[in-house]
Design an enzyme around this catalytic site. Structure first.
Site, PDB file in Angstrom:
ATOM      1  N   CYS A 108       0.790  -1.243   0.000  1.00 30.84           N
ATOM      2  CA  CYS A 108       0.000   0.000   0.000  1.00 30.84           C
ATOM      3  C   CYS A 108       0.822   1.292   0.000  1.00 30.84           C
ATOM      4  O   CYS A 108       0.394   2.280  -0.607  1.00 30.84           O
ATOM      5  CB  CYS A 108      -0.977  -0.023   1.168  1.00 30.84           C
ATOM      6  SG  CYS A 108      -2.041  -1.496   1.141  1.00 30.84           S
ATOM      7  N   HIS A 242      -4.105   6.789   2.651  1.00 33.31           N
ATOM      8  CA  HIS A 242      -4.401   5.517   1.989  1.00 33.31           C
ATOM      9  C   HIS A 242      -5.805   5.048   2.357  1.00 33.31           C
ATOM     10  O   HIS A 242      -6.163   4.983   3.538  1.00 33.31           O
ATOM     11  CB  HIS A 242      -3.362   4.474   2.418  1.00 33.31           C
ATOM     12  CG  HIS A 242      -3.722   3.075   2.057  1.00 33.31           C
ATOM     13  ND1 HIS A 242      -4.136   2.701   0.793  1.00 33.31           N
ATOM     14  CD2 HIS A 242      -3.726   1.938   2.811  1.00 33.31           C
ATOM     15  CE1 HIS A 242      -4.375   1.402   0.783  1.00 33.31           C
ATOM     16  NE2 HIS A 242      -4.142   0.932   1.993  1.00 33.31           N
ATOM     17  N   ASN A 272     -10.235  -0.746  -0.927  1.00 40.91           N
ATOM     18  CA  ASN A 272      -8.789  -0.631  -0.763  1.00 40.91           C
ATOM     19  C   ASN A 272      -8.110  -1.159  -2.028  1.00 40.91           C
ATOM     20  O   ASN A 272      -8.148  -2.352  -2.303  1.00 40.91           O
ATOM     21  CB  ASN A 272      -8.356  -1.433   0.471  1.00 40.91           C
ATOM     22  CG  ASN A 272      -6.857  -1.402   0.704  1.00 40.91           C
ATOM     23  OD1 ASN A 272      -6.090  -0.955  -0.134  1.00 40.91           O
ATOM     24  ND2 ASN A 272      -6.432  -1.913   1.851  1.00 40.91           N
TER      25      ASN A 272
END
Length: 315
Positions: A108, A242, A272
């Site tokens: 990520c 994020h 996500n």
């Protein structure tokens, strides 16, 4: 360096929580309060390299550049259908780009790690234009029989083009190696000599421990890069976090004591998308006209490794 173009591309198939409830013991009443997610974009008949090339072309178009103008290409990707070559080579072939290129797998925080790598090349005087591409399909990593993971993720690609400038004010990269917290294990081709037992598993995640890591490390990373840049929170215009889980984003915001209006979010209908999360959010906000010259953006991301990163960028 400074940012001169952004782009993104998403799969056309958007899967709602109610659709997932048709084959899994879950639904909107369980998913949304825990994650903030209503739906997510999921690859169906697309290929990740096609979405990646679309995002890269849009970023180049905004920058007024062609693929041949790029001196260095950094591609962030966790998994795709190719073991080799890297996704960068596959995308570059589609685009007619032949500059040096590398692939990174930082999960990520990949976009921020890539920015730090790019800045190093700029400081060394080796490049004039760098393309960063983050293309991810985490929906192919999870078991769609596990409601604890499959509901969290969405696919997509985000890209950014940088040129010479002085707009990247600070970067912090952080690693706390703990590979068991978020992992997927796949088996490799057998040989006549392998005697060890090998078992593949879909994506595994220890949710509570990941939540704690994400919140604590993001707050620390953000405070660090603000201090390095001589910034107080009131001087930051946008916090680009994020998009992992809305509860995580809210906890980070509350820990910093900052107005939620400065935390743009698209997780509700994206999920996500790993390292593509930050550049997709960046591109969508940019194309909505949210940023003005001189705005200060603080990025923060966290994920498998366990890795985290934060950066300060002036618009």
């Amino acid at each position: 360096m400074k940012l001169i173009g952004t782009g993104s591309a998403l799969p056309k198939r958007q899967v709602t929580n109610d659709e997932i409830s048709q084959f899994l013991d879950t639904g909107d009443a369980w998913i949304r309060p825990r994650t903030g997610i209503r739906s997510r974009h999921v690859i169906s008949d697309e290929r990740i390299e096609d979405l990646a090339a679309d995002a890269a072309r849009r970023a180049l178009d905004m920058a007024g550049l062609s693929p041949q103008d790029i001196d260095f290409f950094i591609c962030s990707n966790v998994v795709n259908e190719y073991m080799t070559p890297g996704l960068s080579c596959i995308v570059a072939h589609k685009m007619g780009m032949a500059c040096p290129m590398i692939d990174i797998n930082c999960a990520c925080p990949g976009f921020i790690y890539a920015m730090d790598i790019a800045e190093t090349y700029f400081q060394a005087g080796k490049v004039n234009h760098v393309l960063i591409l983050c293309a991810e399909e985490p929906t192919r990593m999870t078991s769609w029989e596990d409601r604890g993971t499959c509901v969290l993720f969405g696919d997509g690609a985000g890209a950014a083009v940088f040129t010479r400038g002085d707009k990247l004010k600070a970067v912090r990269l952080n690693a706390e190696p703990d590979p068991d917290k978020i992992c997927e294990i796949r088996t490799l081709m057998p040989t006549p000599f392998i005697t060890k037992e090998e078992t593949g598993t879909p994506l595994l995640m220890k949710g509570r421990e990941v939540f704690k890591f994400a919140v604590s490390t993001s707050i620390r990373d953000i405070r660090t890069v603000m201090a390095q840049s001589g910034l107080t929170p009131d001087r930051v215009d946008w916090f680009m976090i994020h998009q992992a889980n809305l509860r995580i984003i809210d906890a980070i915001r509350e820990g910093l004591g900052i107005d939620p209006a400065r935390f743009p979010a698209n997780i509700g209908d994206h999920g996500n998308s790993s390292s593509a999360s930050c550049p997709i959010l960046l591109d969508e906000c940019n194309r909505q006209g949210m940023f003005k010259r001189g705005d200060i953006l603080v990025f923060s991301a966290f994920g498998a490794g366990l890795l985290s990163a934060a950066a300060v960028l002036e618009w």
